[in-house]
Scaffold this active site. Structure first.
Site, PDB file in Angstrom:
ATOM      1  N   GLY A  12      38.613 -66.327   8.287  1.00 35.09           N
ATOM      2  CA  GLY A  12      39.303 -65.036   8.166  1.00 35.09           C
ATOM      3  C   GLY A  12      39.450 -64.643   6.712  1.00 35.09           C
ATOM      4  CG  ASN A  56      31.879 -64.888  16.953  1.00 33.83           C
ATOM      5  OD1 ASN A  56      32.991 -65.425  16.927  1.00 33.83           O
ATOM      6  ND2 ASN A  56      31.485 -64.115  17.944  1.00 33.83           N
ATOM      7  CB  SER A 136      52.528 -65.685  14.970  1.00 32.28           C
ATOM      8  OG  SER A 136      53.490 -64.668  15.133  1.00 32.28           O
ATOM      9  CE1 TYR A 149      48.427 -62.956  17.181  1.00 29.55           C
ATOM     10  CE2 TYR A 149      50.817 -63.167  17.283  1.00 29.55           C
ATOM     11  CZ  TYR A 149      49.647 -63.180  16.555  1.00 29.55           C
ATOM     12  OH  TYR A 149      49.682 -63.420  15.192  1.00 29.55           O
ATOM     13  CB  ALA A 151      50.117 -67.912  25.454  1.00 28.71           C
ATOM     14  CE  LYS A 153      47.964 -66.443  15.658  1.00 27.13           C
ATOM     15  NZ  LYS A 153      46.987 -66.851  14.626  1.00 27.13           N
TER      16      LYS A 153
HETATM   17  N1  LIG Z   1      49.840 -59.595   9.678  1.00 26.93           N
HETATM   18  C1  LIG Z   1      50.887 -60.073  10.343  1.00 26.93           C
HETATM   19  O1  LIG Z   1      51.923 -59.420  10.445  1.00 26.93           O
HETATM   20  C2  LIG Z   1      50.824 -61.444  10.969  1.00 26.93           C
HETATM   21  C3  LIG Z   1      52.012 -62.010  11.428  1.00 26.93           C
HETATM   22  C4  LIG Z   1      51.981 -63.291  11.991  1.00 26.93           C
HETATM   23  C5  LIG Z   1      50.783 -63.976  12.057  1.00 26.93           C
HETATM   24  N2  LIG Z   1      49.634 -63.406  11.607  1.00 26.93           N
HETATM   25  C6  LIG Z   1      48.403 -64.205  11.683  1.00 26.93           C
HETATM   26  O2  LIG Z   1      47.882 -64.344  10.383  1.00 26.93           O
HETATM   27  C7  LIG Z   1      46.452 -64.470  10.416  1.00 26.93           C
HETATM   28  C8  LIG Z   1      45.806 -63.534   9.424  1.00 26.93           C
HETATM   29  O3  LIG Z   1      46.141 -62.232   9.743  1.00 26.93           O
HETATM   30  P1  LIG Z   1      45.914 -60.971   8.761  1.00 26.93           P
HETATM   31  O4  LIG Z   1      47.186 -60.245   8.799  1.00 26.93           O
HETATM   32  O5  LIG Z   1      45.321 -61.401   7.462  1.00 26.93           O
HETATM   33  O6  LIG Z   1      44.867 -60.137   9.641  1.00 26.93           O
HETATM   34  P2  LIG Z   1      43.480 -59.451   9.295  1.00 26.93           P
HETATM   35  O7  LIG Z   1      43.127 -58.677  10.513  1.00 26.93           O
HETATM   36  O8  LIG Z   1      43.577 -58.741   7.995  1.00 26.93           O
HETATM   37  O9  LIG Z   1      42.481 -60.691   9.119  1.00 26.93           O
HETATM   38  C9  LIG Z   1      41.968 -61.433  10.197  1.00 26.93           C
HETATM   39  C10 LIG Z   1      40.520 -61.807   9.877  1.00 26.93           C
HETATM   40  O10 LIG Z   1      40.018 -62.666  10.913  1.00 26.93           O
HETATM   41  C11 LIG Z   1      38.648 -62.333  11.117  1.00 26.93           C
HETATM   42  N3  LIG Z   1      38.201 -62.731  12.447  1.00 26.93           N
HETATM   43  C12 LIG Z   1      38.701 -62.325  13.642  1.00 26.93           C
HETATM   44  N4  LIG Z   1      37.979 -62.859  14.635  1.00 26.93           N
HETATM   45  C13 LIG Z   1      37.000 -63.639  14.079  1.00 26.93           C
HETATM   46  C14 LIG Z   1      35.935 -64.412  14.583  1.00 26.93           C
HETATM   47  N5  LIG Z   1      35.710 -64.524  15.897  1.00 26.93           N
HETATM   48  N6  LIG Z   1      35.131 -65.040  13.706  1.00 26.93           N
HETATM   49  C15 LIG Z   1      35.331 -64.923  12.372  1.00 26.93           C
HETATM   50  N7  LIG Z   1      36.320 -64.204  11.842  1.00 26.93           N
HETATM   51  C16 LIG Z   1      37.151 -63.544  12.663  1.00 26.93           C
HETATM   52  C17 LIG Z   1      38.635 -60.808  10.953  1.00 26.93           C
HETATM   53  O11 LIG Z   1      37.318 -60.322  10.701  1.00 26.93           O
HETATM   54  C18 LIG Z   1      39.596 -60.594   9.807  1.00 26.93           C
HETATM   55  O12 LIG Z   1      38.936 -60.531   8.547  1.00 26.93           O
HETATM   56  C19 LIG Z   1      46.059 -64.247  11.877  1.00 26.93           C
HETATM   57  O13 LIG Z   1      45.805 -65.489  12.487  1.00 26.93           O
HETATM   58  C20 LIG Z   1      47.284 -63.587  12.482  1.00 26.93           C
HETATM   59  O14 LIG Z   1      47.399 -63.842  13.860  1.00 26.93           O
HETATM   60  C21 LIG Z   1      49.631 -62.157  11.062  1.00 26.93           C
END
Ligand SMILES: NC(=O)c1ccc[n+]([C@@H]2O[C@H](COP(=O)([O-])OP(=O)(O)OC[C@H]3O[C@@H](n4cnc5c(N)ncnc54)[C@H](O)[C@@H]3O)[C@@H](O)[C@H]2O)c1
Length: 248
Positions: A12, A56, A136, A149, A151, A153
């Protein structure tokens, strides 16, 4: 507390938190391999020690190949940070399809299983490694409408604890970092589809954080950096909340 000369894989890496984590680790002198569905976000970072791979994470053969490639290049993999994930648009269980459930479990839990499996097999060879999986705060403090979601995490967190005890004798540490509402593209994606049409209401999320502001990607990067570092050499199987008190 540093991660100098370490080889660290970050999934990511093109997302909001991913980019901040990559920058932090590069700044500490690590070599970083970024994995993401597209190179777009990762292209914002140009650094000789940053390697970008479009992948992916649900494609097992590609995951195997990318770990092998960098283990052969560097002779070690010191760290893995699983940040890739997808959000659920809030809705009651009656409206959630099996496909939507499976997709969330797939990317947020199965994807972590696949990368951890590869990382552990290489880390074992050097009897050294640290894994950080991003969860999360909603696992500890659920909100209605995010059942699938949460579940995914929760599965990831339980898996991480199980892996921590399984790999401790190989000097591999496995920890979870739970973010609270963070200022990235994903934030608005947790609202219901109707609310998303009205645009992101940052204040609603901000008011849910006792410390009074949204979490910044750099706050997440600080926590990840610590859990990877030797400063945390006796920390494993734990969950660090970087949530401004949201879980309280
Ligand atoms: N932003 C929030 O408020 C928040 C809160 C709690 C937890 N999170 C968690 O933090 C993490 C990062 O979130 P973020 O806010 O940076 O989101 P984001 O959407 O900016 O980044 C997520 C990245 O994951 C990549 N991704 C998704 N599916 C993929 C796959 N199959 N293969 C390869 N890459 C893939 C996407 O292309 C993206 O670049 C996530 O796991 C999210 O669940 C986010």
């Amino acid at each position: 507390m540093t991660n100098k000369r370490k080889v660290i894989i970050v999934t990511g890496a093109g997302g909001g938190m991913g980019k901040a984590v990559v920058q932090k680790l590069l700044g500490q002198g690590a070599s970083v391999i970024g994995l993401d569905l597209s190179k777009k976000g990762m292209e914002e970072i140009n650094h000789e020690a940053f390697y970008k791979e479009e992948i992916n994470l649900l494609d097992e053969d590609s995951v195997k190949a990318v770990f092998k490639k960098y283990f052969e290049k560097f002779g070690k993999i010191d760290g893995l940070v699983n940040i890739a994930g997808i959000a659920q648009a809030g809705k009651p269980i009656q409206e959630v399809t099996l496909d939507e459930w499976s997709k969330l479990i797939g990317i947020n839990a199965t994807g972590v299983f696949l990368t951890c499996k590869e990382a552990v097999s290489y880390m074992r060879q050097n009897q050294y490694g640290a894994i950080v999986n991003v969860g999360s705060v909603s696992v500890a403090r659920p909100r209605p409408g995010l059942q699938s979601y949460i579940a995914s995490k929760g599965a990831m967190e339980a898996f991480s604890r199980a892996l921590a005890i399984e790999t401790a004798s190989d000097n591999i540490r496995v920890n979870v970092l739970h973010p609270g509402p963070a200022e990235t593209n994903m934030l608005g994606q947790f609202s219901s589809v109707e609310k998303q049409k009205e645009g992101l209401n940052r204040d609603v999320f901000k008011q849910s954080v006792p410390l009074g502001s949204l979490i910044q990607p750099e706050d997440i990067a600080e926590g990840v950096s610590y859990l990877l570092s030797d400063g945390a050499k006796m920390v494993t199987g734990t969950s660090l909340f970087v949530d401004g008190g949201r879980g309280l």
